[in-house]
Design a protein around this motif. Structure first.
Motif, mmCIF file in Angstrom:
data_model
loop_
_atom_site.group_PDB
_atom_site.id
_atom_site.type_symbol
_atom_site.label_atom_id
_atom_site.label_comp_id
_atom_site.label_asym_id
_atom_site.label_seq_id
_atom_site.Cartn_x
_atom_site.Cartn_y
_atom_site.Cartn_z
ATOM 1 N N PRO A 9 43.320 33.872 46.494
ATOM 2 C CA PRO A 9 43.843 34.812 47.428
ATOM 3 C C PRO A 9 44.329 33.866 48.522
ATOM 4 O O PRO A 9 45.567 34.104 49.127
ATOM 5 N N ARG B 101 41.245 33.546 38.718
ATOM 6 C CA ARG B 101 41.283 32.513 39.944
ATOM 7 C C ARG B 101 40.652 31.089 39.431
ATOM 8 O O ARG B 101 39.777 31.255 38.656
ATOM 9 N N GLY C 99 47.987 35.161 47.407
ATOM 10 C CA GLY C 99 47.317 36.376 47.582
ATOM 11 C C GLY C 99 48.583 37.415 47.189
ATOM 12 O O GLY C 99 49.450 37.497 46.577
ATOM 13 N N GLU D 68 38.955 41.346 44.497
ATOM 14 C CA GLU D 68 40.079 41.094 45.370
ATOM 15 C C GLU D 68 41.212 41.107 44.957
ATOM 16 O O GLU D 68 42.311 41.497 45.373
ATOM 17 N N THR D 69 41.213 40.490 43.614
ATOM 18 C CA THR D 69 42.699 40.226 42.943
ATOM 19 C C THR D 69 43.247 41.711 42.431
ATOM 20 O O THR D 69 44.334 42.047 42.513
ATOM 21 N N THR E 269 46.215 35.169 51.604
ATOM 22 C CA THR E 269 45.798 36.281 52.032
ATOM 23 C C THR E 269 44.371 36.103 52.104
ATOM 24 O O THR E 269 43.544 35.164 51.454
ATOM 25 N N CYS F 187 42.292 30.069 54.612
ATOM 26 C CA CYS F 187 43.318 30.591 54.671
ATOM 27 C C CYS F 187 44.228 30.129 55.648
ATOM 28 O O CYS F 187 45.630 30.076 55.677
#
Lengths: 593, 165
Positions: free
Chosen positions: A306, A302, A310, A285-286, A316, A179
């Motif tokens: 993210p 995915r 994200g 998470e999504t 994210t 990230c």
């Protein structure tokens, strides 16, 4: 603590469990007694976790700690307001411990093999007090972190070997690196506090018992990655956790610890709570991000991950509560110290929630690598009613059941996967010989089927078909070939589903078939449930030879369907019996089938 | 349909509270869920008129709002009872006999999962896990948690609430 707080402290367990047992009345009683006798002292709320938590044994609520400076703290259990007068008069005023009411030896035994790092503050400090937090290393981690460059912070986390505690076990430092490397200044940090796994409640315990610790962990992450905005996604089923955390966030804003130029450390960080609305899939998470955006919580494929695209299309980073809580401690004591705990592949400690047919249900924090046997027998006192251990279900609906033979498996990410289960979020549900493994598989499938978002076909229709088969089996209508069909479907659904929910939903079925195939066969071939748990297959009769004539079944029966007299074998009146299985559960001698 | 429910539908719903809630969130990203959550808290459920209002003011299609409402377990489109009894059906509770507790409760009140008694006194819900696994089996009545339930203990709890207004 004597050097910091030269005052008498009374810590009271005030979780939903504590409160249900009358903790508020106990607190009031202490305040009243203190006033009456003119005692100076602080009455504080200890980590307030439902049922068990804090130090694990709130099943013995209300637990009260009396901490007198210079003396060892004394714990009392089952405290009632009436006892408060005695404690204050004898213990606090005269210095004589009320020995009869002290927590018994099991309490020390429970704590003996544990290593409480993440939980070190839970239960020992007043969860709502910032001063208490600051007196226990609070915010020293972030102060150390900001003296390093962000990349050095990430390297330190990598060096510690911390792996995500949400279940997947992905190395946290590596995730942060992804990230941080994404272009753009507008990034988001999310704490996943959805904790939907039935049988796990450690995140709740941290949120309620050490909310500032979580905030600190998130601040360190935000600094390392360069995020200015953070969300904590808490499930709405945890009202007390939301309330505690919101209070902690408000206090941090008030003192300038959050917001513009946090603590004068030269970076900005805003933190908000987002309450979930009751959907298990939002732990993915999504799906979680879709939910924050105000949509249905549906996962998306995915990549893009993210870390690249994200929340609101910005990079994210998402970690769970326990992971962030670990981060603070890595910075208090250093990555080398942290990586010295645990095994080769799993560093640090892990919190497990032990529930089911076990004596001391609760939350325990142990160094990774300890065996399941040690956790179940040494820490938690073994199986309820001294029955035989049958299996332990690890990792919630995504995990699997481990049989008795696997009890010497180590609890770390890799050993558990090898054994056919997974660490998951750390819920361990212990089962004894009265639990039917086919029924457990059916139970989990029923759960995942209901929680499936329905976006992809294998999960939506496949799970439903599997559930139909399992229901048929538990009702005594199983057919030849059902087991093989289930196995086939499991493999296909795992391969073809879009997100983690569908990919792992067949695990409980696969692992129960792998270890308990004979139970499936007994249901299908003989229409018999070996653990006498599937209602449709139960006969409800007393086995005369096994009956110890104790009358327990007679006392527990809610509809008076059992005839019993002292010294006589009990008889079940089938006309009256509602087949509720109360008697079966109550019988300690397995004399009812 | 019960009388109270019919009455509730005939009466005009006062939208001022809903308007105030929308004012708070109107310029926020991802406003829909917090608005729905707060409106539900204020009205006890999500009346159709409020949904229309939210759709107009937040500029989203009602269909989208219904999509969200029906997706999450916590949104309710019908009026609910004064006492909401949540029976935890989590793994720990299941292993310790939550099914039996739920069956007895249904027999006792004559309503099943997600149903409300005619007098709008009780609503029964079977929920996934309320995180009180150490005290399994567990039920909640509104905000109060009752742990280590047995069939008898449950009877006592229901009696207590039946005796209250």
């Amino acid at each position: 603590m004597a050097e910091k707080a030269e005052e008498l402290r009374v810590l009271i367990c005030q979780g939903t469990g504590g409160l249900a047992s009358g903790a508020q009345a106990v607190e009031d009683a202490f305040r009243a007694e203190f006033e009456k006798h003119g005692v100076e002292g602080k009455v504080g709320k200890r980590c307030t976790v439902v049922g068990t938590g804090c130090r694990g044994l709130c099943a013995n609520d209300v637990l009260v700690d009396i901490c007198i400076p210079g003396q060892e703290a004394v714990t009392y259990d089952f405290v009632k307001p009436e006892l408060v007068t005695q404690i204050v008069e004898e213990h606090i005023l005269k210095g004589e411990v009320v020995a009869k009411k002290k927590a018994g030896p099991y309490y020390n035994k429970f704590l003996e093999k544990q290593m409480r790092v993440v939980f070190s503050r839970c239960g020992t400090i007043d969860a709502e007090s910032l001063d208490d937090f600051l007196a226990h290393e609070g915010f020293t981690g972030i102060k150390k972190a900001v003296k390093m460059k962000p990349q050095e912070v990430i390297d330190e986390v990598k060096k510690s070997g911390l792996r995500g505690r949400g279940g997947g076990g992905f190395p946290t430092g590596v995730k942060w690196g992804f990230c941080a490397a994404s272009p753009g200044d507008d990034k988001y940090l999310i704490c996943n506090a959805d904790e939907g796994d039935p049988g796990a409640f450690m995140d709740r315990s941290i949120l309620e018992g050490d909310p500032y610790g979580l905030i600190e962990g998130m601040m360190i992450a935000a600094y390392a990655i360069g995020c200015k905005n953070g969300y904590v996604y808490v499930r709405a089923e945890y009202p007390l956790a939301i309330q505690r955390l919101q209070k902690a966030i408000d206090v941090c804003y008030e003192k300038g610890f959050l917001g513009k130029d946090c603590m004068g450390l030269g970076f900005d960080f805003d933190l908000k709570i987002k309450a979930g609305a009751g959907a298990f899939v939002c732990g993915e998470e999504t799906a979680l991000m879709a939910s924050i955006e105000g949509e249905r919580g549906m996962p998306r494929p995915r990549p893009p991950f993210p870390a690249v695209r994200g929340l609101w299309t910005k990079p994210t980073n998402i970690n769970n509560v326990e992971t962030f809580a670990n981060v603070s401690f890595i910075f208090y004591k250093g990555a080398d110290w942290y990586s010295s705990i645990g095994t080769e592949g799993t560093k640090g400690t892990k919190i497990f929630a032990l529930t089911g047919k076990i004596k001391h249900t609760g939350l325990v924090e142990v160094p990774a690598g300890i065996t399941m046997r040690e956790v179940i027998y040494d820490v938690c006192g073994g199986i309820l009613n001294n029955r035989k251990f049958k299996a332990v279900q690890a990792g919630g609906p995504s995990g699997g059941c481990l049989p008795g033979e696997a009890i010497d498996a180590q609890v770390d990410y890799d050993s558990l996967i090898k054994a056919g289960a997974m660490m998951g979020s750390g819920g361990l549900v212990v089962m004894d010989e009265t639990t039917c493994m086919v029924d457990i598989a059916r139970f989990f499938l029923n759960f995942t089927r209901a929680e499936s978002c329905g976006k992809c076909v294998p999960c939506r229709i496949g799970l439903k078909n599997m559930l139909d088969i399992l229901e048929r089996i538990t009702e005594g209508h199983g057919r030849e070939g059902d087991i093989e069909l289930l196995e086939d479907m499991c493999v296909d659904i795992k391969k073809a589903s879009l997100c983690g929910l569908g990919q792992t939903a067949p695990n409980p079925v696969l692992s129960t078939i792998r270890y308990f195939r004979d139970e499936y066969e007994a249901h299908i071939k003989d229409q018999r449930c070996p653990s006498n748990s599937c209602k449709a297959l139960l006969k409800f009769e007393v086995i005369e030879e096994a009956c110890k004539k104790c009358g327990l079944c007679y006392k527990i029966c809610p509809v008076d369907a059992i005839k019993w007299e002292k010294g006589e074998v009990a008889i079940i009146d089938k006309e009256k019996c509602t087949e509720c299985t109360s008697c079966y559960d109550a019988c300690r001698f397995m004399a009812i089938e | 349909m019960s009388n109270t429910q019919a009455q509730a539908e005939q009466e005009e719903i006062d939208l001022s509270q809903a308007n105030e809630i929308i004012d708070k969130y109107i310029n926020m990203k991802g406003a829909l869920m917090p608005v729905l959550q707060e409106v539900q808290e204020a009205y006890g459920y999500l009346p159709e008129d409020c949904v229309q209002l939210i759709a107009e003011r937040l500029n989203v299609y009602p269909s989208q709002i219904y999509g969200v409402m029906t997706f999450y377990a916590q949104f309710h489109l019908e009026p609910r009872g004064k006492y909401i009894i949540r029976v935890c059906m989590g793994t720990a509770c299941h292993v310790k006999g939550a099914g039996r507790i739920a069956d007895t409760l249904s027999n006792r009140l004559g309503i099943g999962h997600a149903e409300t008694t005619e007098d709008l006194k009780f609503t029964v819900e079977h929920v996934a896990c309320i995180g009180a696994c150490g005290m399994a089996p567990v039920i909640m009545v509104n905000d109060a948690t009752y742990g280590s339930m047995s069939v008898q203990k449950m009877e006592e709890v229901v009696k207590k609430y039946q005796g209250m207004d």
